[in-house]
Design a protein around this motif. Structure first.
Motif, short mmCIF file in Angstrom:
data_model
loop_
_atom_site.label_atom_id
_atom_site.label_comp_id
_atom_site.label_asym_id
_atom_site.label_seq_id
_atom_site.Cartn_x
_atom_site.Cartn_y
_atom_site.Cartn_z
N GLU A 28 0.82 -1.20 0.00
CA GLU A 28 0.00 0.00 0.00
C GLU A 28 0.86 1.26 0.00
OE1 GLU A 28 -2.85 0.03 3.11
OE2 GLU A 28 -3.65 -1.93 2.59
N TYR A 29 0.44 2.24 -0.79
CA TYR A 29 1.15 3.51 -0.89
C TYR A 29 1.28 4.17 0.48
CZ TYR A 29 2.05 8.40 -1.68
OH TYR A 29 2.58 9.65 -1.60
N ASP A 30 0.24 4.10 1.29
CA ASP A 30 0.27 4.75 2.61
C ASP A 30 1.42 4.22 3.48
OD1 ASP A 30 -1.84 6.40 2.09
OD2 ASP A 30 -3.33 5.09 3.00
N LYS A 31 1.74 2.94 3.33
CA LYS A 31 2.85 2.37 4.11
C LYS A 31 4.20 2.91 3.63
CE LYS A 31 0.39 -1.70 5.51
NZ LYS A 31 0.23 -3.13 5.43
N VAL A 32 4.34 3.07 2.33
CA VAL A 32 5.57 3.65 1.78
C VAL A 32 5.68 5.11 2.20
CG1 VAL A 32 6.79 4.25 -0.35
CG2 VAL A 32 5.57 2.08 -0.20
N ARG A 33 4.58 5.84 2.10
CA ARG A 33 4.56 7.26 2.49
C ARG A 33 4.91 7.42 3.96
NH1 ARG A 33 1.13 11.19 4.52
NH2 ARG A 33 1.32 13.21 3.48
N SER A 34 4.35 6.61 4.82
CA SER A 34 4.64 6.68 6.24
C SER A 34 6.11 6.41 6.53
CB SER A 34 3.77 5.69 7.02
OG SER A 34 2.43 6.07 6.98
N ALA A 35 6.66 5.40 5.85
CA ALA A 35 8.07 5.08 6.05
C ALA A 35 8.96 6.25 5.64
CB ALA A 35 8.45 3.83 5.25
N LEU A 36 8.61 6.92 4.54
CA LEU A 36 9.39 8.07 4.09
C LEU A 36 9.26 9.24 5.06
CD1 LEU A 36 8.59 7.96 0.29
CD2 LEU A 36 10.78 7.48 1.36
N LEU A 37 8.05 9.48 5.53
CA LEU A 37 7.85 10.59 6.46
C LEU A 37 8.53 10.34 7.81
CD1 LEU A 37 4.10 11.45 5.76
CD2 LEU A 37 6.12 12.78 5.10
N ASP A 38 8.59 9.09 8.24
CA ASP A 38 9.21 8.74 9.52
C ASP A 38 10.72 8.66 9.44
OD1 ASP A 38 6.71 8.62 10.64
OD2 ASP A 38 6.56 6.44 10.56
N SER A 39 11.27 8.61 8.24
CA SER A 39 12.71 8.46 8.07
C SER A 39 13.44 9.76 8.44
CB SER A 39 13.03 8.12 6.62
OG SER A 39 14.43 8.17 6.40
N PRO A 40 14.55 9.64 9.18
CA PRO A 40 15.33 10.83 9.52
C PRO A 40 16.22 11.31 8.36
CG PRO A 40 16.35 8.92 10.48
CD PRO A 40 15.07 8.45 9.85
N ALA A 41 16.25 10.56 7.28
CA ALA A 41 17.11 10.93 6.15
C ALA A 41 16.68 12.28 5.57
CB ALA A 41 17.04 9.87 5.06
#
Length: 50
Positions: A28-41
């Motif tokens: 799901e796109y939402d899971k990818v989006r969440s991972a990106l938003l939560d990343s400190p990179a």
């Protein structure tokens, strides 16, 4: 243009994705989006190999 009360959902298929159940067997796109938003990179890159 109109508006919709239901959100658009996107699921990327994987090798074993069942087309009848993309929300259960796809990514799901939402899971990818969440991972990106939560990343400190500071720089984030998503590559879609279609």
């Amino acid at each position: 243009m109109g508006s919709s009360s239901s959100p658009v959902r996107c699921a990327w298929p994987q090798g074993d994705t069942q087309l009848r159940y993309p929300d259960l067997t796809g990514l799901e796109y939402d899971k990818v989006r969440s991972a990106l938003l939560d990343s400190p990179a500071q720089v984030k890159l998503v590559i879609l190999d279609c």
